[in-house]
Design an enzyme around this catalytic site. Structure first.
Site, PDB file in Angstrom:
ATOM      1  N   ARG A   8       0.854  -1.182   0.000  1.00  0.00           N
ATOM      2  CA  ARG A   8       0.000   0.000   0.000  1.00  0.00           C
ATOM      3  C   ARG A   8       0.898   1.242   0.000  1.00  0.00           C
ATOM      4  O   ARG A   8       1.994   1.222   0.565  1.00  0.00           O
ATOM      5  CB  ARG A   8      -0.890  -0.007   1.242  1.00  0.00           C
ATOM      6  CG  ARG A   8      -1.860   1.149   1.330  1.00  0.00           C
ATOM      7  CD  ARG A   8      -2.595   1.122   2.670  1.00  0.00           C
ATOM      8  NE  ARG A   8      -3.434   2.301   2.840  1.00  0.00           N
ATOM      9  CZ  ARG A   8      -3.986   2.662   3.987  1.00  0.00           C
ATOM     10  NH1 ARG A   8      -3.779   1.924   5.082  1.00  0.00           N
ATOM     11  NH2 ARG A   8      -4.728   3.756   4.055  1.00  0.00           N
ATOM     12  N   HIS A   9       0.439   2.295  -0.634  1.00  0.00           N
ATOM     13  CA  HIS A   9       1.201   3.546  -0.669  1.00  0.00           C
ATOM     14  C   HIS A   9       1.487   4.071   0.743  1.00  0.00           C
ATOM     15  O   HIS A   9       0.812   3.709   1.715  1.00  0.00           O
ATOM     16  CB  HIS A   9       0.431   4.610  -1.453  1.00  0.00           C
ATOM     17  CG  HIS A   9      -0.913   4.930  -0.855  1.00  0.00           C
ATOM     18  ND1 HIS A   9      -1.073   5.766   0.231  1.00  0.00           N
ATOM     19  CD2 HIS A   9      -2.154   4.501  -1.192  1.00  0.00           C
ATOM     20  CE1 HIS A   9      -2.350   5.861   0.536  1.00  0.00           C
ATOM     21  NE2 HIS A   9      -3.024   5.097  -0.301  1.00  0.00           N
ATOM     22  N   GLY A  10       2.474   4.951   0.856  1.00  0.00           N
ATOM     23  CA  GLY A  10       2.744   5.616   2.121  1.00  0.00           C
ATOM     24  C   GLY A  10       1.603   6.555   2.494  1.00  0.00           C
ATOM     25  O   GLY A  10       0.723   6.851   1.680  1.00  0.00           O
ATOM     26  N   GLN A  11       1.639   7.031   3.716  1.00  0.00           N
ATOM     27  CA  GLN A  11       0.580   7.920   4.200  1.00  0.00           C
ATOM     28  C   GLN A  11       0.411   9.131   3.271  1.00  0.00           C
ATOM     29  O   GLN A  11       1.377   9.795   2.907  1.00  0.00           O
ATOM     30  CB  GLN A  11       0.914   8.417   5.606  1.00  0.00           C
ATOM     31  CG  GLN A  11      -0.152   9.305   6.213  1.00  0.00           C
ATOM     32  CD  GLN A  11       0.348  10.080   7.418  1.00  0.00           C
ATOM     33  OE1 GLN A  11       1.265  10.886   7.310  1.00  0.00           O
ATOM     34  NE2 GLN A  11      -0.235   9.810   8.585  1.00  0.00           N
ATOM     35  N   TRP A  14      -4.225  13.389   2.977  1.00  0.00           N
ATOM     36  CA  TRP A  14      -5.590  13.202   3.490  1.00  0.00           C
ATOM     37  C   TRP A  14      -5.674  12.047   4.479  1.00  0.00           C
ATOM     38  O   TRP A  14      -6.541  12.060   5.349  1.00  0.00           O
ATOM     39  CB  TRP A  14      -6.564  13.029   2.329  1.00  0.00           C
ATOM     40  CG  TRP A  14      -6.951  14.344   1.707  1.00  0.00           C
ATOM     41  CD1 TRP A  14      -6.319  15.544   1.862  1.00  0.00           C
ATOM     42  CD2 TRP A  14      -8.058  14.583   0.839  1.00  0.00           C
ATOM     43  NE1 TRP A  14      -6.958  16.517   1.145  1.00  0.00           N
ATOM     44  CE2 TRP A  14      -8.034  15.960   0.496  1.00  0.00           C
ATOM     45  CE3 TRP A  14      -9.061  13.780   0.308  1.00  0.00           C
ATOM     46  CZ2 TRP A  14      -8.982  16.537  -0.345  1.00  0.00           C
ATOM     47  CZ3 TRP A  14     -10.002  14.352  -0.541  1.00  0.00           C
ATOM     48  CH2 TRP A  14      -9.964  15.715  -0.856  1.00  0.00           C
ATOM     49  N   GLY A  22     -10.350   8.117  -1.481  1.00  0.00           N
ATOM     50  CA  GLY A  22     -10.868   7.504  -2.696  1.00  0.00           C
ATOM     51  C   GLY A  22     -10.040   7.839  -3.923  1.00  0.00           C
ATOM     52  O   GLY A  22      -8.831   7.642  -3.953  1.00  0.00           O
ATOM     53  N   ARG A  58      -0.239   9.039  -5.270  1.00  0.00           N
ATOM     54  CA  ARG A  58       0.340   8.536  -4.020  1.00  0.00           C
ATOM     55  C   ARG A  58       0.883   7.119  -4.173  1.00  0.00           C
ATOM     56  O   ARG A  58       1.900   6.771  -3.562  1.00  0.00           O
ATOM     57  CB  ARG A  58      -0.679   8.618  -2.883  1.00  0.00           C
ATOM     58  CG  ARG A  58      -1.995   7.889  -3.116  1.00  0.00           C
ATOM     59  CD  ARG A  58      -3.031   8.322  -2.075  1.00  0.00           C
ATOM     60  NE  ARG A  58      -4.289   7.602  -2.127  1.00  0.00           N
ATOM     61  CZ  ARG A  58      -5.329   7.970  -2.867  1.00  0.00           C
ATOM     62  NH1 ARG A  58      -5.240   9.035  -3.664  1.00  0.00           N
ATOM     63  NH2 ARG A  58      -6.460   7.279  -2.822  1.00  0.00           N
ATOM     64  N   GLU A 110      -7.917   3.107  -5.701  1.00  0.00           N
ATOM     65  CA  GLU A 110      -8.592   2.957  -4.420  1.00  0.00           C
ATOM     66  C   GLU A 110     -10.101   2.833  -4.639  1.00  0.00           C
ATOM     67  O   GLU A 110     -10.631   3.188  -5.698  1.00  0.00           O
ATOM     68  CB  GLU A 110      -8.269   4.166  -3.528  1.00  0.00           C
ATOM     69  CG  GLU A 110      -8.944   4.200  -2.162  1.00  0.00           C
ATOM     70  CD  GLU A 110      -8.637   2.991  -1.288  1.00  0.00           C
ATOM     71  OE1 GLU A 110      -9.136   1.885  -1.622  1.00  0.00           O
ATOM     72  OE2 GLU A 110      -7.920   3.139  -0.291  1.00  0.00           O
ATOM     73  N   LYS A 121     -13.453  12.008   8.595  1.00  0.00           N
ATOM     74  CA  LYS A 121     -14.193  10.835   9.074  1.00  0.00           C
ATOM     75  C   LYS A 121     -14.932  11.116  10.374  1.00  0.00           C
ATOM     76  O   LYS A 121     -16.033  10.593  10.594  1.00  0.00           O
ATOM     77  CB  LYS A 121     -13.238   9.645   9.208  1.00  0.00           C
ATOM     78  CG  LYS A 121     -12.713   9.166   7.860  1.00  0.00           C
ATOM     79  CD  LYS A 121     -11.631   8.111   7.984  1.00  0.00           C
ATOM     80  CE  LYS A 121     -11.069   7.762   6.607  1.00  0.00           C
ATOM     81  NZ  LYS A 121      -9.936   6.803   6.687  1.00  0.00           N
TER      82      LYS A 121
END
EC number: 5.4.2.11
Length: 227
Positions: A8-11, A14, A22, A58, A110, A121
């Site tokens: 998975r991509h880095g942080q 967002w 998304g 990302r 995503e 969130k």
């Protein structure tokens, strides 16, 4: 034997701001860049024959960070999945045969969060309630307003995995896939034969490589998670 590395991509910015991302094309945060660099060091000795990523920045930036530090990869060429039979039509020279090909596809994007995209969130929980937001995020079949469910994301991601990635693995190639939490969870569900309930609860950390050794029948012989 072949190796499949999923990451998975880095942080992203967002992610850091706790917002639904998304398909919004946000960049990595400073922490995300450092996470990608750390993953790059962990994978620096690994040989990759080809790579796959999404259309989103990302994921691509994380992939390029990994390849930049990889001692086995010296040059690469991007190939966009446009849906045309001509998109990969070119004559490779002997030198270009040594290039690592990066396949870029929207099918690895995503999960599309629809009306939630860009919304914090915690704010979403205030507006819609904890239970509703939890259902949108973690159920397998329920989609947020004007968005995708995890099942819908899985349909496109697994189809791409089967048609583009599995054939390379069956040829004994080592494959790197840099994508997103939900598209990768779908692929993990498929290869590990998880149930919908199991994958809904599965957490995939940012920039944490999952390395699978598999045979030509796509049996998983071993799994290693680097943290």
């Amino acid at each position: 034997m072949s190796l499949l590395t999923l990451i998975r991509h880095g942080q992203s910015i967002w992610n850091q701001q706790n917002r639904f991302t998304g398909w919004v094309d946000v960049s990595l945060s400073q922490s995300g860049v450092k996470e990608a660099q750390r993953a790059a060091q962990m994978l620096s000795q690994q040989r990759f024959d080809l790579a796959f990523t999404s259309e989103l920045l990302r994921a691509q930036d994380t992939l390029y960070e990994i390849l930049r530090h990889n001692r086995q990869c010296h040059q690469y060429v991007r190939i966009h999945d446009t849906g045309s039979q001509w998109y990969e039509h070119f004559e490779a020279s002997p030198a270009e045969e040594l290039e690592l090909r990066i396949y870029v596809s929207q099918q690895l994007n995503e999960r599309y969060y629809g009306d939630l995209q860009g919304l914090n969130k915690d704010k979403a929980r205030q507006l819609f309630g904890d239970e509703q937001v939890h259902t949108w995020r973690r159920s397998y079949n329920v989609a947020p307003p004007n968005g995708e469910s995890l099942a819908m994301t899985a349909t496109r991601a697994i189809a791409y995995f089967q048609s583009h990635i599995v054939p390379a693995l069956q040829q004994g190639k080592n494959v790197l896939v840099c994508a997103h939490g939900n598209s990768l969870r779908a692929i993990i569900m498929h290869i590990e034969k998880m149930t919908a309930a199991q994958i809904a609860a599965y957490e995939l950390k940012t920039a944490s490589p999952h390395i699978y050794q598999c045979n030509t029948a796509m049996d998983i012989l071993s799994k290693q998670v680097l943290e």
